[in-house]
Design a protein around this motif. Structure first.
Motif, mmCIF file in Angstrom:
data_model
loop_
_atom_site.group_PDB
_atom_site.id
_atom_site.type_symbol
_atom_site.label_atom_id
_atom_site.label_comp_id
_atom_site.label_asym_id
_atom_site.label_seq_id
_atom_site.Cartn_x
_atom_site.Cartn_y
_atom_site.Cartn_z
ATOM 1 N N ALA A 97 -48.882 -16.208 14.333
ATOM 2 C CA ALA A 97 -50.296 -15.018 14.783
ATOM 3 C C ALA A 97 -51.900 -15.822 13.895
ATOM 4 O O ALA A 97 -52.257 -14.988 14.988
ATOM 5 N N HIS A 98 -51.013 -16.828 13.372
ATOM 6 C CA HIS A 98 -53.078 -17.158 12.994
ATOM 7 C C HIS A 98 -53.062 -18.742 13.017
ATOM 8 O O HIS A 98 -54.884 -18.857 12.527
ATOM 9 N N GLY A 99 -52.847 -18.891 14.232
ATOM 10 C CA GLY A 99 -53.057 -20.364 14.573
ATOM 11 C C GLY A 99 -52.656 -21.836 13.808
ATOM 12 O O GLY A 99 -53.684 -22.944 13.724
ATOM 13 N N ALA A 100 -52.210 -21.425 12.393
ATOM 14 C CA ALA A 100 -51.571 -22.615 11.963
ATOM 15 C C ALA A 100 -51.327 -23.191 12.489
ATOM 16 O O ALA A 100 -50.237 -22.860 13.017
ATOM 17 N N ASP A 101 -50.800 -24.670 11.440
ATOM 18 C CA ASP A 101 -49.771 -25.583 12.052
ATOM 19 C C ASP A 101 -48.923 -26.016 10.479
ATOM 20 O O ASP A 101 -48.058 -26.904 11.131
ATOM 21 N N ASN A 102 -49.242 -25.968 9.875
ATOM 22 C CA ASN A 102 -47.961 -26.258 8.703
ATOM 23 C C ASN A 102 -46.691 -25.792 8.104
ATOM 24 O O ASN A 102 -47.542 -24.985 7.370
ATOM 25 N N LEU A 103 -46.090 -26.170 8.476
ATOM 26 C CA LEU A 103 -44.453 -25.345 8.257
ATOM 27 C C LEU A 103 -44.189 -26.287 6.709
ATOM 28 O O LEU A 103 -43.717 -27.402 7.318
ATOM 29 N N VAL A 104 -43.694 -25.664 5.856
ATOM 30 C CA VAL A 104 -43.672 -26.296 4.429
ATOM 31 C C VAL A 104 -41.864 -26.204 3.632
ATOM 32 O O VAL A 104 -41.724 -25.070 4.049
ATOM 33 N N LEU A 105 -41.391 -27.350 3.859
ATOM 34 C CA LEU A 105 -39.499 -27.103 3.294
ATOM 35 C C LEU A 105 -39.323 -27.199 2.236
ATOM 36 O O LEU A 105 -40.007 -28.575 1.992
ATOM 37 N N ILE A 106 -39.513 -26.595 0.953
ATOM 38 C CA ILE A 106 -39.192 -26.879 -0.055
ATOM 39 C C ILE A 106 -37.472 -25.989 -0.510
ATOM 40 O O ILE A 106 -37.273 -24.909 -0.185
ATOM 41 N N ASP A 107 -36.790 -27.194 -1.112
ATOM 42 C CA ASP A 107 -35.476 -26.416 -1.578
ATOM 43 C C ASP A 107 -36.387 -25.783 -3.075
ATOM 44 O O ASP A 107 -36.023 -27.109 -4.114
ATOM 45 N N SER A 108 -35.894 -24.781 -3.343
ATOM 46 C CA SER A 108 -36.098 -23.985 -4.131
ATOM 47 C C SER A 108 -35.050 -23.984 -5.887
ATOM 48 O O SER A 108 -34.057 -25.672 -5.824
ATOM 49 N N ILE A 109 -36.177 -24.294 -6.920
ATOM 50 C CA ILE A 109 -35.874 -24.877 -7.957
ATOM 51 C C ILE A 109 -33.606 -24.183 -8.604
ATOM 52 O O ILE A 109 -33.586 -23.037 -8.112
ATOM 53 N N SER A 110 -32.788 -25.089 -8.958
ATOM 54 C CA SER A 110 -31.486 -24.874 -8.907
ATOM 55 C C SER A 110 -31.333 -24.889 -10.365
ATOM 56 O O SER A 110 -31.881 -25.376 -11.048
ATOM 57 N N PRO A 111 -30.362 -24.485 -11.218
ATOM 58 C CA PRO A 111 -30.119 -23.913 -12.377
ATOM 59 C C PRO A 111 -29.133 -26.145 -12.457
ATOM 60 O O PRO A 111 -29.029 -25.939 -13.734
ATOM 61 N N ARG A 112 -28.900 -26.260 -12.129
ATOM 62 C CA ARG A 112 -28.150 -27.608 -11.912
ATOM 63 C C ARG A 112 -28.719 -28.023 -11.898
ATOM 64 O O ARG A 112 -28.637 -29.936 -12.400
ATOM 65 N N ARG A 113 -30.335 -28.281 -11.218
ATOM 66 C CA ARG A 113 -31.097 -28.982 -11.308
ATOM 67 C C ARG A 113 -32.369 -29.153 -12.450
ATOM 68 O O ARG A 113 -33.255 -30.023 -13.070
ATOM 69 N N ALA A 114 -32.772 -28.053 -13.089
ATOM 70 C CA ALA A 114 -34.222 -27.520 -13.926
ATOM 71 C C ALA A 114 -33.715 -28.257 -15.236
ATOM 72 O O ALA A 114 -35.110 -28.828 -15.456
#
Length: 297
Positions: A97-114
């Motif tokens: 809708a706003h002409g932006a181009d960058n979609l960023v994918l991040i796996d959120s914090i996991s209690p198994r990894r924090a």
């Protein structure tokens, strides 16, 4: 198009859309512009208005453009898949809708990894079946972003998730075609993970479509590694510092980007806790001035 410098709502402590500690979205836009930036990320979808006309009017008021948006959700958890897809589609619609181009994918914090952030040799690993399903979720979302919405989709490694350490990132890159998945490279998270961001950039520059600028305090990093401190406590100790105060070689990053002919956005992310007595605009100004001092105009 030359290199452009933007900022993101996380620099104002905005990590989750409904956090009652969040500043007003209009304040974030105003202070971002006042600090000298010309672009801003969407932040977690729902933080800024999802009505395109309302957000467009506010962006225009401050002469800002929307750069991109992050889907920071639990890719590692199959139970959360519908929530991931909700974030993906809502974010993609806002970006288009706003002409932006960058979609960023991040796996959120996991209690198994924090508990083992920054310590690759101690971190729990996925087994083969879990990894394959995890990879396929990223692949599905990358196709949605790239093929359905026409966006440039990038994977972003992040401390305390399952896409954290360099071998995991490289494996994912080898298993998903470059035509649908680029790299949103975060200098600070790569350093926190224990790897050299400049060396990685030299190897993968052609696949990097978007940059996140973040720095890491070497003294805090040494302390949290030695004391096996978890991610949340490390953040409270100030592991993410102002640009130029940490161990990321930003002059070398600038040189690499120039040599590669990189064109597009580099977004500052000065993560902060909104509950702490900080003035995000002060850090935003300092970071902008530092980047100008090393050649990022």
């Amino acid at each position: 198009m030359s290199i452009k410098i933007g900022n993101a709502p996380c620099s104002w402590g905005v990590e989750f859309a409904q956090d009652p500690r969040n500043p007003d979205w209009k304040t974030v836009l105003k202070e971002c512009a006042d600090a000298g930036y010309t672009g801003i990320e969407l932040g977690p979808v729902g933080f800024m208005p999802e009505d395109p006309s309302q957000l467009a009017e506010a962006l225009d008021e401050h002469n800002l453009v929307l750069i991109g948006g992050v889907v920071f959700r639990s890719f590692h958890d199959p139970i959360q898949w519908e929530d991931v897809l909700d974030g993906v589609h809502r974010t993609c619609k806002a970006l288009v809708a706003h002409g932006a181009d960058n979609l960023v994918l991040i796996d959120s914090i996991s209690p198994r990894r924090a508990p083992t952030a920054g310590r690759a040799n101690e971190a729990e690993k996925m087994d083969e079946l879990e990894w394959n399903a995890y990879r396929d979720r990223f692949k599905t979302v990358a196709k949605i972003g790239t093929e359905e919405y026409g966006l440039t989709t990038g994977i972003h490694a992040h401390a305390a998730g399952f896409m954290d350490f360099e071998p995991e990132l490289e494996r994912l890159l080898s298993e998903i075609d470059e035509s649908i998945l680029k790299i949103c490279f975060d200098t600070g998270h790569h350093s926190y993970a224990g790897f050299d961001p400049v060396a990685f950039m030299k190897r993968y520059m052609k696949r990097i479509s978007y940059m996140h600028f973040k720095d890491i305090s070497p003294t805090v990093k040494a302390d949290v590694i030695e004391n096996r401190t978890d991610f949340y406590k490390a953040c409270g100790q100030g592991i993410f510092c102002n640009l130029g105060d940490g161990d990321v070689d930003f002059p070398a990053v600038h040189q690499l980007l120039i040599q590669a002919g990189f064109e597009g956005w580099c977004t500052v992310e000065q993560d902060c806790d909104p509950a702490l007595p900080v003035r995000p605009i002060d850090d935003a100004i300092l970071n902008r001035k530092y980047l100008q001092s090393i050649g990022f105009n």
